[in-house]
Design an enzyme around this catalytic site. Structure first.
Site, mmCIF file in Angstrom:
data_model
loop_
_atom_site.group_PDB
_atom_site.id
_atom_site.type_symbol
_atom_site.label_atom_id
_atom_site.label_comp_id
_atom_site.label_asym_id
_atom_site.label_seq_id
_atom_site.Cartn_x
_atom_site.Cartn_y
_atom_site.Cartn_z
ATOM 1 C CG HIS A 232 -3.437 53.512 -15.094
ATOM 2 N ND1 HIS A 232 -3.694 54.862 -15.087
ATOM 3 C CD2 HIS A 232 -2.149 53.392 -14.667
ATOM 4 C CE1 HIS A 232 -2.626 55.526 -14.666
ATOM 5 N NE2 HIS A 232 -1.676 54.650 -14.407
ATOM 6 C CD GLU B 209 2.205 55.333 -13.698
ATOM 7 O OE1 GLU B 209 1.206 54.921 -13.078
ATOM 8 O OE2 GLU B 209 3.335 54.850 -13.558
ATOM 9 C CG PHE C 271 10.420 47.756 -14.385
ATOM 10 C CD1 PHE C 271 11.298 48.586 -13.727
ATOM 11 C CD2 PHE C 271 9.989 48.109 -15.668
ATOM 12 C CE1 PHE C 271 11.772 49.738 -14.337
ATOM 13 C CE2 PHE C 271 10.460 49.256 -16.281
ATOM 14 C CZ PHE C 271 11.355 50.067 -15.619
ATOM 15 C CG ASP D 180 9.659 52.057 -4.053
ATOM 16 O OD1 ASP D 180 8.853 51.113 -3.876
ATOM 17 O OD2 ASP D 180 10.049 52.432 -5.170
ATOM 18 C CB SER E 101 -6.000 56.778 -16.970
ATOM 19 O OG SER E 101 -6.033 55.540 -16.288
HETATM 20 P P1 FAD Z 1 0.497 50.578 1.084
HETATM 21 O O1 FAD Z 1 -0.931 50.545 0.672
HETATM 22 O O2 FAD Z 1 0.860 51.427 2.228
HETATM 23 O O3 FAD Z 1 1.016 49.133 1.171
HETATM 24 C C1 FAD Z 1 2.422 48.846 1.230
HETATM 25 C C2 FAD Z 1 2.615 47.496 1.924
HETATM 26 O O4 FAD Z 1 2.368 47.652 3.311
HETATM 27 C C3 FAD Z 1 1.667 46.395 1.439
HETATM 28 O O5 FAD Z 1 2.364 45.167 1.466
HETATM 29 C C4 FAD Z 1 0.560 46.393 2.485
HETATM 30 O O6 FAD Z 1 -0.082 45.151 2.589
HETATM 31 C C5 FAD Z 1 1.362 46.745 3.738
HETATM 32 N N1 FAD Z 1 0.578 47.430 4.764
HETATM 33 C C6 FAD Z 1 -0.336 48.388 4.587
HETATM 34 N N2 FAD Z 1 -0.842 48.788 5.778
HETATM 35 C C7 FAD Z 1 -0.196 48.077 6.725
HETATM 36 C C8 FAD Z 1 -0.256 48.005 8.153
HETATM 37 N N3 FAD Z 1 -1.090 48.778 8.841
HETATM 38 N N4 FAD Z 1 0.573 47.135 8.797
HETATM 39 C C9 FAD Z 1 1.434 46.337 8.114
HETATM 40 N N5 FAD Z 1 1.525 46.339 6.757
HETATM 41 C C10 FAD Z 1 0.724 47.199 6.070
HETATM 42 N N6 FAD Z 1 5.812 54.392 -6.278
HETATM 43 C C11 FAD Z 1 6.370 55.626 -6.236
HETATM 44 O O7 FAD Z 1 7.376 55.810 -5.523
HETATM 45 N N7 FAD Z 1 5.859 56.669 -6.974
HETATM 46 C C12 FAD Z 1 4.768 56.535 -7.753
HETATM 47 O O8 FAD Z 1 4.328 57.490 -8.386
HETATM 48 C C13 FAD Z 1 4.133 55.251 -7.807
HETATM 49 N N8 FAD Z 1 3.004 55.048 -8.540
HETATM 50 C C14 FAD Z 1 2.373 53.834 -8.496
HETATM 51 C C15 FAD Z 1 1.151 53.672 -9.160
HETATM 52 C C16 FAD Z 1 0.479 52.453 -9.125
HETATM 53 C C17 FAD Z 1 -0.838 52.328 -9.827
HETATM 54 C C18 FAD Z 1 1.046 51.351 -8.430
HETATM 55 C C19 FAD Z 1 0.359 50.019 -8.417
HETATM 56 C C20 FAD Z 1 2.250 51.509 -7.745
HETATM 57 C C21 FAD Z 1 2.921 52.734 -7.758
HETATM 58 N N9 FAD Z 1 4.108 52.941 -7.056
HETATM 59 C C22 FAD Z 1 4.698 54.182 -7.035
HETATM 60 C C23 FAD Z 1 4.723 51.854 -6.302
HETATM 61 C C24 FAD Z 1 4.230 51.841 -4.831
HETATM 62 O O9 FAD Z 1 4.614 53.027 -4.195
HETATM 63 C C25 FAD Z 1 4.868 50.650 -4.149
HETATM 64 O O10 FAD Z 1 4.269 49.472 -4.629
HETATM 65 C C26 FAD Z 1 4.859 50.713 -2.636
HETATM 66 O O11 FAD Z 1 5.753 49.706 -2.157
HETATM 67 C C27 FAD Z 1 3.488 50.478 -2.024
HETATM 68 O O12 FAD Z 1 2.685 51.574 -2.158
HETATM 69 P P2 FAD Z 1 1.136 51.520 -1.690
HETATM 70 O O13 FAD Z 1 0.609 52.873 -1.826
HETATM 71 O O14 FAD Z 1 0.436 50.397 -2.319
HETATM 72 O O15 FAD Z 1 1.398 51.206 -0.127
#
Ligand code: FAD
Length: 282
Positions: free
Chosen positions: A258, A12, A208, A103, A10
């Site tokens: 990906h 992006e 980055f 973020d 895939s």
């Molecule tokens: P989470 O899974 O919610 O994790 C974030 C942090 O919180 C982690 O350190 C985790 O360990 C911690 N955490 C989770 N649950 C808890 C809890 N219950 N208590 C305490 N801590 C907790 N960003 C964008 O803005 N737009 C995008 O389109 C985008 N695409 C991405 C695609 C990929 C494949 C990747 C790898 C990243 C992408 N990002 C994007 C970046 C991503 O949004 C950031 O890395 C963000 O900081 C974390 O997102 P997440 O969904 O992994 O969050």
């Protein structure tokens, strides 16, 4: 390549901010379409800043015949708006989404905080209508204090209903293999697809990587620093390094790749071609 392999490939894109960026991405899309990736994903800007752009690009490239997986995060989007966005995606035939926390928003307007909560919310509202991808971090997310915490929070997303995961990029294949094995030991069995960042611009990559916690190994950093300023030399070296990384990952059992395209096609096309030629993609 797709025909040769059951693996998931895939690519992006991010929604361009200008008309010329859009035309350029249209050309990139056409070029990369020749590689027949399984799907394209479209990022969602921090705090939903590209919500409209993500949606528009999704619909436009669907019409060009692509399978598109838009990213979605709650940011400052309300639950009601997320439900309505999902409804529009469903209506237009989107069957796959990438669900993220994004973020951390300033002054978030709703109660969702982590990606697992958004996955749970989407499953509650739409049952099994979407294949859900989530993010994971072989070199550990900057806010996680250990691999144990990292994987515990990743597992929460899987338990909430994620079907597969895409990793943050990395250049050390062992980081991926150790992470994957640790996940399996902790009961995570969904496919974990490595995220691959081609190397085209050292300054951007360095910035980055510092932000997202991806490590540029010392041997690689020093060579890239030497080549900085020699655009072609850096790109060629990047293709060599990333091809080797992809081969190691696929040979070691990664279920696909990906590519983070940064809306560019040349490096991906070459890397993909190299993999195909070496016959190591299956
Ligand atoms: P989470 O899974 O919610 O994790 C974030 C942090 O919180 C982690 O350190 C985790 O360990 C911690 N955490 C989770 N649950 C808890 C809890 N219950 N208590 C305490 N801590 C907790 N960003 C964008 O803005 N737009 C995008 O389109 C985008 N695409 C991405 C695609 C990929 C494949 C990747 C790898 C990243 C992408 N990002 C994007 C970046 C991503 O949004 C950031 O890395 C963000 O900081 C974390 O997102 P997440 O969904 O992994 O969050």
């Amino acid at each position: 390549m797709q025909e040769k392999s059951e693996n998931q490939f895939s690519i992006e894109f991010f929604p361009p901010k200008t008309i010329s960026g859009e035309s350029k991405l249209d050309r990139v899309f056409d070029e990369l379409s020749r590689l027949k990736p399984h799907f394209y994903s479209i990022t969602y800007g921090a705090n939903g800043s590209t919500k409209k752009g993500t949606q528009e690009l999704t619909f436009r490239y669907q019409q060009k015949g692509g399978i598109i997986a838009p990213h979605i995060s709650f940011g400052e989007t309300s639950e009601k708006d997320i439900v309505s966005l999902l409804g529009e995606y469903k209506k237009s035939g989107v069957g796959r989404i990438v669900v993220l926390r994004g973020d951390r928003p300033n002054g978030s307007v709703d109660k969702l905080r982590y990606a697992n909560e958004l996955v749970e919310f989407i499953r509650k509202k739409t049952a099994d209508q979407f294949h859900i991808d989530v993010a994971c971090y072989p070199e550990i997310h900057p806010e996680s204090d250990s691999i144990k915490t990292e994987v515990k929070h990743f597992k929460n997303k899987v338990d909430a209903g994620a079907n597969s995961a895409i990793t943050q990029y990395f250049y050390n294949p062992d980081a991926y293999f150790h992470y994957r094995d640790y996940c399996v030991q902790n009961g995570i069995t969904i496919p974990i697809v490595p995220g691959i960042m081609p190397i085209t611009n050292y300054d951007n990559l360095s910035r980055f990587s510092a932000n997202c916690g991806a490590e540029i190994p010392r041997w690689l950093r020093s060579r890239l620093e030497e080549l900085n300023g020699d655009k072609q030399g850096l790109q060629e070296y990047g293709i060599e390094v990333v091809t080797e990384l992809c081969e190691k990952l696929l040979n070691g059992g990664a279920p696909g790749l990906h590519f983070y395209s940064m809306n560019l096609s040349a490096s991906i096309t070459k890397i993909w071609g190299n993999l195909s030629l070496s016959g190591k993609s299956t």
